[in-house]
Design a protein around this motif. Structure first.
Motif, PDB file in Angstrom:
ATOM      1  N   GLY A 141       0.827  -1.205   0.000  1.00 12.22           N
ATOM      2  CA  GLY A 141       0.000   0.000   0.000  1.00 12.22           C
ATOM      3  C   GLY A 141       0.858   1.250   0.000  1.00 12.22           C
ATOM      4  N   ASP A 142       0.854   1.965   1.111  1.00 14.99           N
ATOM      5  CA  ASP A 142       1.639   3.195   1.206  1.00 14.99           C
ATOM      6  C   ASP A 142       2.684   3.135   2.318  1.00 14.99           C
ATOM      7  OD1 ASP A 142      -0.109   3.195   3.313  1.00 14.99           O
ATOM      8  OD2 ASP A 142      -0.575   5.328   3.187  1.00 14.99           O
ATOM      9  N   SER A 143       3.001   1.925   2.822  1.00 15.65           N
ATOM     10  CA  SER A 143       3.966   1.827   3.919  1.00 15.65           C
ATOM     11  C   SER A 143       4.817   0.563   3.807  1.00 15.65           C
ATOM     12  CB  SER A 143       3.235   1.855   5.257  1.00 15.65           C
ATOM     13  OG  SER A 143       2.321   0.788   5.346  1.00 15.65           O
ATOM     14  N   PHE A 144       5.946   0.595   4.503  1.00 16.11           N
ATOM     15  CA  PHE A 144       6.820  -0.564   4.588  1.00 16.11           C
ATOM     16  C   PHE A 144       6.338  -1.454   5.718  1.00 16.11           C
ATOM     17  CE2 PHE A 144       9.474   2.591   2.541  1.00 16.11           C
ATOM     18  CZ  PHE A 144      10.049   1.861   1.519  1.00 16.11           C
ATOM     19  N   VAL A 145       6.374  -2.773   5.502  1.00 19.02           N
ATOM     20  CA  VAL A 145       5.841  -3.730   6.469  1.00 19.02           C
ATOM     21  C   VAL A 145       6.866  -4.817   6.732  1.00 19.02           C
ATOM     22  CG1 VAL A 145       3.982  -5.385   6.920  1.00 19.02           C
ATOM     23  CG2 VAL A 145       3.496  -3.305   5.649  1.00 19.02           C
ATOM     24  N   HIS A 146       6.990  -5.196   8.005  1.00 20.88           N
ATOM     25  CA  HIS A 146       7.854  -6.310   8.398  1.00 20.88           C
ATOM     26  C   HIS A 146       7.071  -7.188   9.360  1.00 20.88           C
ATOM     27  CE1 HIS A 146      11.239  -8.698   9.649  1.00 20.88           C
ATOM     28  NE2 HIS A 146      11.123  -8.285  10.890  1.00 20.88           N
ATOM     29  N   HIS A 147       6.992  -8.485   9.059  1.00 18.62           N
ATOM     30  CA  HIS A 147       6.347  -9.455   9.929  1.00 18.62           C
ATOM     31  C   HIS A 147       7.437 -10.106  10.770  1.00 18.62           C
ATOM     32  CE1 HIS A 147       2.465  -9.188   7.867  1.00 18.62           C
ATOM     33  NE2 HIS A 147       3.193  -8.993   6.782  1.00 18.62           N
ATOM     34  N   MET A 148       7.370  -9.904  12.082  1.00 18.06           N
ATOM     35  CA  MET A 148       8.412 -10.372  12.981  1.00 18.06           C
ATOM     36  C   MET A 148       7.863 -11.486  13.864  1.00 18.06           C
ATOM     37  SD  MET A 148      10.849  -8.065  15.434  1.00 18.06           S
ATOM     38  CE  MET A 148       9.595  -7.560  16.588  1.00 18.06           C
ATOM     39  N   TYR A 149       8.591 -12.608  13.906  1.00 14.24           N
ATOM     40  CA  TYR A 149       8.184 -13.754  14.708  1.00 14.24           C
ATOM     41  C   TYR A 149       8.622 -13.546  16.156  1.00 14.24           C
ATOM     42  CZ  TYR A 149       7.862 -18.508  16.475  1.00 14.24           C
ATOM     43  OH  TYR A 149       7.556 -19.611  17.228  1.00 14.24           O
ATOM     44  N   VAL A 150       7.642 -13.476  17.053  1.00 14.75           N
ATOM     45  CA  VAL A 150       7.895 -13.374  18.494  1.00 14.75           C
ATOM     46  C   VAL A 150       6.900 -14.296  19.178  1.00 14.75           C
ATOM     47  CG1 VAL A 150       7.906 -11.858  20.506  1.00 14.75           C
ATOM     48  CG2 VAL A 150       8.618 -10.970  18.293  1.00 14.75           C
ATOM     49  N   LEU A 151       7.387 -15.191  20.028  1.00 10.54           N
ATOM     50  CA  LEU A 151       6.483 -16.092  20.729  1.00 10.54           C
ATOM     51  C   LEU A 151       5.439 -15.293  21.506  1.00 10.54           C
ATOM     52  CD1 LEU A 151       8.974 -18.753  22.113  1.00 10.54           C
ATOM     53  CD2 LEU A 151       7.293 -19.069  20.311  1.00 10.54           C
ATOM     54  N   SER A 152       4.208 -15.800  21.517  1.00 12.73           N
ATOM     55  CA  SER A 152       3.109 -15.063  22.139  1.00 12.73           C
ATOM     56  C   SER A 152       3.310 -14.841  23.636  1.00 12.73           C
ATOM     57  CB  SER A 152       1.783 -15.776  21.884  1.00 12.73           C
ATOM     58  OG  SER A 152       1.827 -17.090  22.417  1.00 12.73           O
ATOM     59  N   VAL A 153       4.100 -15.674  24.303  1.00 15.92           N
ATOM     60  CA  VAL A 153       4.353 -15.468  25.736  1.00 15.92           C
ATOM     61  C   VAL A 153       5.173 -14.210  25.983  1.00 15.92           C
ATOM     62  CG1 VAL A 153       4.157 -17.908  26.333  1.00 15.92           C
ATOM     63  CG2 VAL A 153       6.379 -16.968  25.747  1.00 15.92           C
ATOM     64  N   PHE A 154       5.889 -13.702  24.968  1.00 19.32           N
ATOM     65  CA  PHE A 154       6.698 -12.497  25.113  1.00 19.32           C
ATOM     66  C   PHE A 154       5.980 -11.228  24.660  1.00 19.32           C
ATOM     67  CE2 PHE A 154       9.950 -15.861  24.568  1.00 19.32           C
ATOM     68  CZ  PHE A 154      10.499 -15.772  25.843  1.00 19.32           C
ATOM     69  N   HIS A 155       4.772 -11.356  24.111  1.00 19.85           N
ATOM     70  CA  HIS A 155       4.028 -10.187  23.641  1.00 19.85           C
ATOM     71  C   HIS A 155       3.755  -9.209  24.778  1.00 19.85           C
ATOM     72  CE1 HIS A 155       2.284 -12.252  19.805  1.00 19.85           C
ATOM     73  NE2 HIS A 155       3.603 -12.237  19.832  1.00 19.85           N
ATOM     74  N   VAL A 190       0.306  -5.880  17.622  1.00 18.96           N
ATOM     75  CA  VAL A 190       0.456  -7.126  18.373  1.00 18.96           C
ATOM     76  C   VAL A 190      -0.887  -7.841  18.333  1.00 18.96           C
ATOM     77  CG1 VAL A 190       1.019  -8.112  20.626  1.00 18.96           C
ATOM     78  CG2 VAL A 190       2.156  -6.030  19.871  1.00 18.96           C
ATOM     79  N   PRO A 191      -0.902  -9.154  18.009  1.00 13.41           N
ATOM     80  CA  PRO A 191      -2.176  -9.876  17.964  1.00 13.41           C
ATOM     81  C   PRO A 191      -2.830  -9.972  19.344  1.00 13.41           C
ATOM     82  CG  PRO A 191      -0.328 -11.342  17.482  1.00 13.41           C
ATOM     83  CD  PRO A 191       0.221  -9.982  17.629  1.00 13.41           C
ATOM     84  N   ASP A 192      -4.140 -10.136  19.356  1.00 11.57           N
ATOM     85  CA  ASP A 192      -4.877 -10.286  20.613  1.00 11.57           C
ATOM     86  C   ASP A 192      -4.445 -11.551  21.346  1.00 11.57           C
ATOM     87  OD1 ASP A 192      -6.313  -8.028  20.019  1.00 11.57           O
ATOM     88  OD2 ASP A 192      -7.930  -9.144  19.035  1.00 11.57           O
ATOM     89  N   ARG A 193      -4.769 -11.610  22.631  1.00 15.10           N
ATOM     90  CA  ARG A 193      -4.412 -12.787  23.433  1.00 15.10           C
ATOM     91  C   ARG A 193      -5.103 -14.049  22.933  1.00 15.10           C
ATOM     92  NH1 ARG A 193      -4.639 -10.633  29.669  1.00 15.10           N
ATOM     93  NH2 ARG A 193      -2.999  -9.074  29.444  1.00 15.10           N
ATOM     94  N   GLU A 194      -6.334 -13.885  22.432  1.00 12.53           N
ATOM     95  CA  GLU A 194      -7.087 -15.043  21.955  1.00 12.53           C
ATOM     96  C   GLU A 194      -6.520 -15.602  20.655  1.00 12.53           C
ATOM     97  OE1 GLU A 194      -8.783 -11.990  22.510  1.00 12.53           O
ATOM     98  OE2 GLU A 194      -9.042 -12.533  24.603  1.00 12.53           O
ATOM     99  N   THR A 195      -5.836 -14.762  19.905  1.00 10.46           N
ATOM    100  CA  THR A 195      -5.247 -15.191  18.641  1.00 10.46           C
ATOM    101  C   THR A 195      -4.011 -16.032  18.924  1.00 10.46           C
ATOM    102  OG1 THR A 195      -5.951 -13.093  17.688  1.00 10.46           O
ATOM    103  CG2 THR A 195      -4.406 -14.393  16.410  1.00 10.46           C
ATOM    104  N   ASP A 214       1.937 -15.854  16.429  1.00 11.99           N
ATOM    105  CA  ASP A 214       3.207 -15.434  17.010  1.00 11.99           C
ATOM    106  C   ASP A 214       3.863 -14.357  16.155  1.00 11.99           C
ATOM    107  OD1 ASP A 214       3.038 -17.173  19.151  1.00 11.99           O
ATOM    108  OD2 ASP A 214       4.104 -18.779  18.123  1.00 11.99           O
ATOM    109  N   THR A 215       3.102 -13.680  15.320  1.00 11.34           N
ATOM    110  CA  THR A 215       3.650 -12.697  14.392  1.00 11.34           C
ATOM    111  C   THR A 215       3.234 -11.290  14.794  1.00 11.34           C
ATOM    112  OG1 THR A 215       3.532 -14.300  12.608  1.00 11.34           O
ATOM    113  CG2 THR A 215       3.783 -12.013  11.981  1.00 11.34           C
ATOM    114  N   ILE A 216       4.226 -10.427  14.974  1.00  9.98           N
ATOM    115  CA  ILE A 216       3.990  -9.018  15.240  1.00  9.98           C
ATOM    116  C   ILE A 216       4.281  -8.264  13.945  1.00  9.98           C
ATOM    117  CG2 ILE A 216       4.893  -7.007  16.475  1.00  9.98           C
ATOM    118  CD1 ILE A 216       5.305  -8.783  18.869  1.00  9.98           C
ATOM    119  N   VAL A 217       3.426  -7.314  13.604  1.00  6.96           N
ATOM    120  CA  VAL A 217       3.563  -6.572  12.352  1.00  6.96           C
ATOM    121  C   VAL A 217       4.052  -5.160  12.654  1.00  6.96           C
ATOM    122  CG1 VAL A 217       2.368  -5.753  10.294  1.00  6.96           C
ATOM    123  CG2 VAL A 217       1.701  -7.920  11.344  1.00  6.96           C
TER     124      VAL A 217
END
Length: 113
Positions: free
Chosen positions: A51-65, A89-94, A97-100
Motif C-alpha cells: 500500500g503506502d507503507s513498509f511492512v515487516h512481519h516479525m516472529y515473536v512467541l506469544s508469551v513475550f508479547h 500485536v495480535p490479541d491474546r485469543e489469537t 506469534d507474528t507481530i507486524v
C-alpha cells in the motif's frame, strides 16, 4: 575510568564475538546522516512495501508479547514514538506469534525491530 560530568564510570571490556557494527574513523559509532539511507538495508530482515507503507512481519512467541506491550500499553507506545513505526500485536485469543511493524519510512521499521 571515563569522566562524564561529575560522575566517573569504569569502562567495561566486552568481547562482541563477531558482531558487525558500523564504525567510522577513530572507532566511533557513525551517525545516520553519514551513512545515508542505504545503510538501513539488512539482508536478514524482509521488509516489503504494501500500500503506502513498509511492512515487516516479525516472529515473536506469544508469551513475550506482554513485554512488548507493557503495562497498559506504555512500552508499546514508547517504542512507536521512538521509532516512528506502528506496532501491531495480535490479541491474546489469537494463536499468532507474528507481530507486524508498519511505517512510511524503511528506517523506522528497522528502528522498531
Amino acid at each position: 575510568v571515563v569522566q562524564c560530568g561529575p560522575a566517573q564510570y569504569r569502562r567495561a571490556v566486552v568481547d562482541v564475538g563477531g558482531l558487525d557494527f558500523k564504525m567510522g574513523r577513530n572507532h566511533r559509532m557513525v551517525d545516520d546522516e553519514e551513512w545515508g539511507e542505504d545503510s538501513y538495508d539488512d539482508p536478514d530482515v524482509e521488509v516489503t512495501f504494501e500500500g503506502d507503507s513498509f511492512v515487516h512481519h516479525m516472529y515473536v512467541l506469544s508469551v513475550f508479547h506482554k513485554f512488548i506491550v507493557g503495562t497498559r500499553g506504555v512500552t508499546r507506545q514508547r517504542l512507536e514514538i521512538d521509532s516512528g513505526a506502528s506496532i501491531q500485536v495480535p490479541d491474546r485469543e489469537t494463536a499468532s506469534d507474528t507481530i507486524v511493524l508498519k511505517a512510511r519510512e524503511k528506517q523506522a521499521v528497522y528502528s522498531a525491530r
